[in-house]
Design a protein around this motif. Sequence first.
Motif, short mmCIF file in Angstrom:
data_model
loop_
_atom_site.label_atom_id
_atom_site.label_comp_id
_atom_site.label_asym_id
_atom_site.label_seq_id
_atom_site.Cartn_x
_atom_site.Cartn_y
_atom_site.Cartn_z
N LYS A 167 0.86 -1.18 0.00
CA LYS A 167 0.00 0.00 0.00
C LYS A 167 0.90 1.23 0.00
N LEU A 168 0.71 2.11 -0.97
CA LEU A 168 1.56 3.30 -1.10
C LEU A 168 0.74 4.54 -0.74
N ALA A 169 1.19 5.24 0.28
CA ALA A 169 0.55 6.48 0.73
C ALA A 169 1.48 7.64 0.40
N MET A 170 1.05 8.54 -0.49
CA MET A 170 1.94 9.58 -1.01
C MET A 170 1.38 10.96 -0.67
N PHE A 171 2.30 11.89 -0.39
CA PHE A 171 1.85 13.23 0.02
C PHE A 171 2.83 14.30 -0.45
N CYS A 172 2.34 15.54 -0.47
CA CYS A 172 3.17 16.71 -0.77
C CYS A 172 2.55 17.91 -0.08
N THR A 173 2.98 19.11 -0.42
CA THR A 173 2.53 20.30 0.29
C THR A 173 1.04 20.57 0.11
#
Length: 307
Positions: A177-183
Amino acid sequence: MTHDTELPVRICALYCFTRVEDAPILRERLLKLCEAQGIRGTLLIAKEGVNGTVAGADDAIDALLAELDDALDFSRAEIKFAREATMPFHRLKVRLKKEIVTMGVDDLDPVHGAGTHLSPAEWNALLADPETVVIDTRNDYETALGTFDKAIDPATATFREFPEWAARHDNELRGRKLAMFCTGGIRCEKATAYMKALGHEEVYHLKGGILAYLEEVPEKESRWQGDCFVFDERVAVGHGLAPSDATLCRACRHPLTPEERAEPTYEEGVSCPHCIDVRTEADRARYRQRQRQMELAERAGRRHIGG
């Protein structure tokens, strides 16, 4: 529409991955409206959508958003507002680009191929799962100030480097499971589209990015650690979007903590621990002159353009 008019200038940060059929015509349309309404800032237009940060009077920003909603399928847009006492931008730029956030990957479809949006509350639940791999899609100078608990830092200098990092780590990410984030959400949304195109199935991203999370999630329930770098004069914010004590090195634009400003290599406007070895003495002489001009302008009550 009603507004809190205590501060007269309304800042609007927006992005939307949506199909743009005729980008040059849309550019002319938005440029004409912004010029007529006195809006300043930057708007980027590409076939994949629109991205930008602009500022103006309340009615002007309302008119711009209405124009975008009329011209495009703007239903998936991410929009954030702030207020300032004075106009924060010197000029208006409405530009055509190949991508609204540059990854350098052809034939990617972030409009239909992105991963699953998660609200901040859903995000916490996913991060609590030990099988989840949390990936920070921001750049190294941003991650230096803060990130989510147990997040992987790809240590990229630019977003263009993310596909190479993902390719190197494909085997260890496969089936997870890939949880990706940015600003603010735009980079992680596009990054999830890339990962989905590679065949990864369970791919998620934080809707509204770190800024939405810090605004909505109480600090006692938060999995965020440190501050979040932002691309404006606040430099970085914490929970509740309160400005942090980070500042910006005016020589190299790297964010600085109070501890870094205490280093002997730090000289305001001239050098910091991140650029002391990559700038020359001639560079620093120019920076000192600029710093003196900025200080003189401040004492005279004027804003120096270099600030």
